[in-house]
Design an enzyme around this catalytic site. Structure first.
Site, PDB file in Angstrom:
ATOM      1  N   ARG A  22      34.406  92.556  45.045  1.00 19.77           N
ATOM      2  CA  ARG A  22      35.703  92.996  44.537  1.00 19.77           C
ATOM      3  C   ARG A  22      35.522  94.412  43.991  1.00 19.77           C
ATOM      4  O   ARG A  22      34.409  94.912  43.889  1.00 19.77           O
ATOM      5  CB  ARG A  22      36.328  92.020  43.541  1.00 19.77           C
ATOM      6  CG  ARG A  22      35.451  91.229  42.637  1.00 19.77           C
ATOM      7  CD  ARG A  22      34.626  92.040  41.675  1.00 19.77           C
ATOM      8  NE  ARG A  22      35.470  92.963  40.917  1.00 19.77           N
ATOM      9  CZ  ARG A  22      35.066  94.037  40.305  1.00 19.77           C
ATOM     10  NH1 ARG A  22      33.779  94.398  40.365  1.00 19.77           N
ATOM     11  NH2 ARG A  22      35.868  94.820  39.638  1.00 19.77           N
ATOM     12  N   GLY A  23      36.680  95.027  43.618  1.00 21.16           N
ATOM     13  CA  GLY A  23      36.640  96.433  43.235  1.00 21.16           C
ATOM     14  C   GLY A  23      37.002  97.253  44.475  1.00 21.16           C
ATOM     15  O   GLY A  23      36.409  97.051  45.547  1.00 21.16           O
ATOM     16  N   ASN A  64      46.088  99.335  38.734  1.00 20.04           N
ATOM     17  CA  ASN A  64      44.735  98.888  38.365  1.00 20.04           C
ATOM     18  C   ASN A  64      44.855  97.479  37.774  1.00 20.04           C
ATOM     19  O   ASN A  64      45.952  96.927  37.679  1.00 20.04           O
ATOM     20  CB  ASN A  64      44.099  99.875  37.370  1.00 20.04           C
ATOM     21  CG  ASN A  64      42.613  99.616  37.194  1.00 20.04           C
ATOM     22  OD1 ASN A  64      41.877  99.505  38.192  1.00 20.04           O
ATOM     23  ND2 ASN A  64      42.145  99.495  35.972  1.00 20.04           N
ATOM     24  N   ASP A 117      43.111 101.041  41.797  1.00 25.64           N
ATOM     25  CA  ASP A 117      43.156 100.398  43.120  1.00 25.64           C
ATOM     26  C   ASP A 117      44.034 101.164  44.092  1.00 25.64           C
ATOM     27  O   ASP A 117      43.850 101.082  45.313  1.00 25.64           O
ATOM     28  CB  ASP A 117      43.662  98.957  42.991  1.00 25.64           C
ATOM     29  CG  ASP A 117      42.537  98.072  42.483  1.00 25.64           C
ATOM     30  OD1 ASP A 117      42.287  98.081  41.267  1.00 25.64           O
ATOM     31  OD2 ASP A 117      41.873  97.437  43.312  1.00 25.64           O
TER      32      ASP A 117
HETATM   33  O1  MRU Z   1      40.545  92.217  41.271  1.00 19.35           O
HETATM   34  P1  MRU Z   1      39.432  93.223  41.249  1.00 19.35           P
HETATM   35  O2  MRU Z   1      38.258  92.797  40.448  1.00 19.35           O
HETATM   36  O3  MRU Z   1      39.071  93.670  42.640  1.00 19.35           O
HETATM   37  O4  MRU Z   1      40.063  94.473  40.518  1.00 19.35           O
HETATM   38  C1  MRU Z   1      39.269  95.616  40.366  1.00 19.35           C
HETATM   39  C2  MRU Z   1      39.923  96.692  39.584  1.00 19.35           C
HETATM   40  O5  MRU Z   1      41.056  96.612  39.175  1.00 19.35           O
HETATM   41  C3  MRU Z   1      39.126  97.948  39.423  1.00 19.35           C
HETATM   42  O6  MRU Z   1      39.420  98.571  38.224  1.00 19.35           O
HETATM   43  C4  MRU Z   1      39.456  98.913  40.583  1.00 19.35           C
HETATM   44  O7  MRU Z   1      39.335  98.262  41.815  1.00 19.35           O
HETATM   45  C5  MRU Z   1      38.589 100.110  40.576  1.00 19.35           C
HETATM   46  S1  MRU Z   1      36.920  99.728  40.999  1.00 19.35           S
HETATM   47  C6  MRU Z   1      36.048 101.188  41.049  1.00 19.35           C
END
Ligand code: MRU
Length: 351
Positions: free
Chosen positions: A51-52, A248, A238
């Site tokens: 994820r991220g 985000n 995101d």
């Molecule tokens: O649901 P996730 O864990 O994928 O969400 C991740 C985030 O919101 C992060 O802050 C974003 O992807 C930036 S990661 C460099």
């Protein structure tokens, strides 16, 4: 100035297979799963093994390599049709992070010229996407840390670290660089309900790299700011709309509102690949709804009254006017608006 530590890799390619650190098991177990099919990579993205935003894009790029391998093995020179179908499947795995489609479009762009086995050329492009992401994170780390004028305390939300990228991190890249320069004394991390990226991932990642971290419940952030304990909020993104509105992790918007109220600066750190110029403002960004079970239970134990339902948007939109700086590898936009974001974006494309 010490050298920033960066010991964790969530995505690796080894012995012709994709390896993903299973982030559902952190911090208690560190297990890498291996993948040889695009379908399994799609499920891993959807189910949060990886994820991220940038890490999802990189995993999908390697997923495209696996898709090409399968398509070439089954269809020979007619591999493109099955490959394109797998790309569409990968792209649909999660809707908000634009880095996913950005990476897959890059993979798709190079297939036109390929003769014979497509895997070597696609693997080269996936590796390039991966390496460029790490380089961008180091650059953003320097640029973001340079915005911090005196040794200070920062708050971060979710996990925008090595675990969420090719390595080094976006928000945590700034924190790594700032800590190494002696400009960050204290790092506070929101636990980040419901998936607990802050408690399970950010805290683990910072502890691994010897950066002291203090966790707090998401609802405690405003009260911490009220006491003058935070100078900067530093988060990832995101998707950033053309006017600077930023999607985000859910709760980022609350944090930005509290920061503005208390005179705390708010920094968004994201590679240019997170900017989506086709979306004029945040109202057009698709927001992923995640399963109710993420809120109604914890570690597979029910925690809510039986019969209650849950609303579980995975992201929110922070309006540009609440953001003091967007830091990218191509430079910084202060007080972001459509003009500032466009100038930066055109710098990238050379337009
Ligand atoms: O649901 P996730 O864990 O994928 O969400 C991740 C985030 O919101 C992060 O802050 C974003 O992807 C930036 S990661 C460099």
């Amino acid at each position: 100035m010490s050298t920033p530590c960066d010991s964790i890799r969530a995505v690796t390619w080894r012995n012709s297979l994709l390896y993903l650190l299973d982030q559902r098991l952190l911090p208690h177990r560190q297990i890498y799963l291996n993948f040889d099919k695009a379908g399994a990579v799609t499920r891993a993205i959807r189910d949060m093994v990886v994820r991220g935003a940038p890490a999802i894009g990189i995993a999908a790029a390697y997923g495209a390599v696996l898709a090409a391998r399968s398509a070439f093995a089954s269809s020979g020179s007619n591999w493109r049709k099955a490959f394109e179908a797998d790309l569409a499947m990968l792209a649909a795995a999660r809707p908000t992070a634009v880095n996913l489609t950005w990476a897959l479009e890059r993979m798709q762009r190079i297939i036109g010229n390929i003769q014979g086995d497509p895997e070597p050329a696609l693997l080269q492009e996936a590796r390039r996407i991966h390496q460029e992401d790490i380089q961008a994170n180091h650059r953003m780390g320097e640029l973001g840390a340079a915005l911090i004028e005196q040794p200070c305390s920062v708050l971060t939300h979710c996990n925008a670290g090595s675990l969420a990228t090719g390595g080094y991190g976006t928000a945590l890249g700034v924190i790594r660089s700032g800590f190494a320069k002696g400009m960050i004394n204290n790092v506070f991390a929101d636990e980040t309900r419901p998936w607990l990226q802050g408690a399970r991932l950010t805290a683990w990642e910072l502890v691994q790299d010897q950066i002291p971290v203090t966790l707090l419940a998401d609802g405690a952030a405003a009260w911490l700011m009220k006491q003058g304990k935070i100078d900067w909020v530093v988060t990832g993104a995101d998707r950033i709309a053309a006017n600077g509105d930023t999607a985000n992790k859910i709760g980022t918007y609350n944090t930005a509102l509290a920061a503005r109220h208390h005179g705390v600066k708010f920094m968004v750190v994201a590679p240019v690949s997170t900017i989506d110029p086709s979306i004029p403002d945040g109202s057009g960004i698709p927001i992923e709804q995640r399963p109710q079970a993420e809120l109604l239970s914890l570690a597979e134990q029910s925690i809510a009254a039986e019969g209650a339902s849950a609303w579980n948007p995975s992201f929110d939109i922070t309006p540009a006017e609440l953001i003091d700086a967007i830091v990218t590898e191509r430079g910084i936009v202060l007080k972001p608006d459509a003009q500032g974001v466009a100038t930066l974006f055109h710098k990238r494309t050379g337009a």
